[in-house]
Design a protein around this motif. Structure first.
Motif, mmCIF file in Angstrom:
data_model
loop_
_atom_site.group_PDB
_atom_site.id
_atom_site.type_symbol
_atom_site.label_atom_id
_atom_site.label_comp_id
_atom_site.label_asym_id
_atom_site.label_seq_id
_atom_site.Cartn_x
_atom_site.Cartn_y
_atom_site.Cartn_z
ATOM 1 N N LEU A 141 1.886 -14.583 25.981
ATOM 2 C CA LEU A 141 2.272 -14.603 24.254
ATOM 3 C C LEU A 141 1.196 -14.227 23.681
ATOM 4 N N ARG A 200 0.666 -8.657 21.466
ATOM 5 C CA ARG A 200 0.403 -7.946 20.400
ATOM 6 C C ARG A 200 1.593 -7.791 20.059
ATOM 7 N N MET A 201 1.914 -8.197 18.674
ATOM 8 C CA MET A 201 3.452 -7.907 17.667
ATOM 9 C C MET A 201 3.739 -6.588 17.527
ATOM 10 N N LEU A 241 7.789 -8.743 20.064
ATOM 11 C CA LEU A 241 6.059 -10.183 20.709
ATOM 12 C C LEU A 241 5.991 -9.223 22.524
ATOM 13 N N GLY A 288 -0.015 -5.181 14.721
ATOM 14 C CA GLY A 288 -0.496 -5.029 15.489
ATOM 15 C C GLY A 288 -1.311 -4.433 16.113
ATOM 16 N N ILE A 347 -3.395 -11.788 18.336
ATOM 17 C CA ILE A 347 -1.914 -12.669 17.763
ATOM 18 C C ILE A 347 -3.284 -14.261 17.114
ATOM 19 N N VAL A 364 3.821 -16.804 15.475
ATOM 20 C CA VAL A 364 3.813 -17.401 16.668
ATOM 21 C C VAL A 364 3.633 -19.273 17.518
#
Length: 295
Positions: A77, A81-82, A89, A131, A135, A158
């Motif tokens: 994770l 990228r979100m 995610l 994004g 993260i 996260v």
């Protein structure tokens, strides 16, 4: 690195490399709860991108990058990228920026807020949620004496405090050449809701909580747009003030090796059934460890 900060004028060299998982982990997007993105709407001063800094007598940059790549295979994770559009995610293997900086001056014995900003590589939470930023980030700073500071910063959306140190301890174990167990993934989000229910969280209470959440009134689109515009302006102003002037004065806490060892011994489970997140004796690095913001 945020454009108006950049490397300090006392730095002689700064380079950044994207560290990606040592094994491909590209996969489907992982859905996130809609409320999780509220962390991306908050300013940096609200501890939305927390730095954790460790000092070492010396550091092996290549070993740190290699072991980080192995750690990202376990925690994919962090390399993703979100995606705000799908509230998820994406496991993209985009990687974590690893910045190496060489300074011409030594840090003070007691790290100040100003030094935390110099040793960290923060990113705007709003851009993380969109994004456009990673993260997590890593910055390795070398000093003239040969000492080094390693800073791991991550988005609170996260990683919370316990999750961050679980990642750090895994990374430390891999850097020492130790075997680490794979984490046990779980998609059961009700466990988090149970923690918020005083009675322990029976199935009916969890269901009631979900139902209440779904019945919460939503603002009309004009009000949503107006509120988001206000939030964006206020957040940007607060972020600029925070990064340029620093947060409100806080009382720093510095722990010696002996104090850290005592805390780890007291906090670590005494049986094999518990999860030992204290890690090895070298996990904390040098005599002083500094962290910015709350967890």
């Amino acid at each position: 690195m945020l454009p108006w900060l950049g490397p300090s004028s006392s730095s002689t060299q700064s380079s950044t490399e994207l560290v990606k998982p040592s094994k491909a982990t590209v996969g489907a997007a992982v859905p996130l709860a809609g409320w999780a993105f509220c962390f991306c709407e908050m300013p940096l001063a609200a501890a939305t991108f927390n730095p954790r800094i460790f000092f070492y007598a010396h550091a092996d940059e290549k070993k740190l990058k290699r072991s980080l790549a192995d750690a990202l295979t376990i925690f994919p994770l962090l390399a993703g990228r979100m995606d705000a559009r799908s509230s998820s995610l994406v496991l993209s293997d985009a990687g974590i920026p690893f910045t190496t900086v060489h300074l011409q001056e030594e840090p003070p014995e007691d790290i100040t807020e100003e030094w935390i900003k110099r040793l960290a590589d923060p990113r705007m939470p709003m851009r993380v949620g969109a994004g456009k930023e990673p993260i997590a980030t890593v910055q390795l700073t070398f000093f003239p004496s040969g000492r080094a500071a390693l800073c791991f910063s991550a988005a609170h959306v996260v990683l919370d405090g316990m999750s961050a140190f679980t990642v750090l301890n895994t990374w430390a174990s891999l850097a020492r050449g130790e075997a680490v167990p794979d984490p046990v993934p779980s998609t059961d989000t009700s466990v988090f809701l149970k923690c918020a229910i005083p009675t322990g969280g029976s199935p009916s209470e969890v269901a009631d909580l979900f139902e209440q959440h779904q019945k919460m009134p939503m603002l009309s689109w004009p009000k949503q747009l107006l509120s988001r515009a206000i939030i964006c302006v206020v957040r940007f102003a607060l972020d600029v003030l925070y990064l340029r002037n620093g947060p409100e004065p806080r009382v720093p806490l510095f722990l010696s090796h002996a104090q850290l060892a005592a805390i780890k011994a007291a906090a670590s489970p005494k049986s094999a059934d518990g999860l030992n997140v204290a890690g090895g004796s070298n996990a904390a690095g040098g005599p002083n460890a500094a962290g910015g913001g709350g967890t």
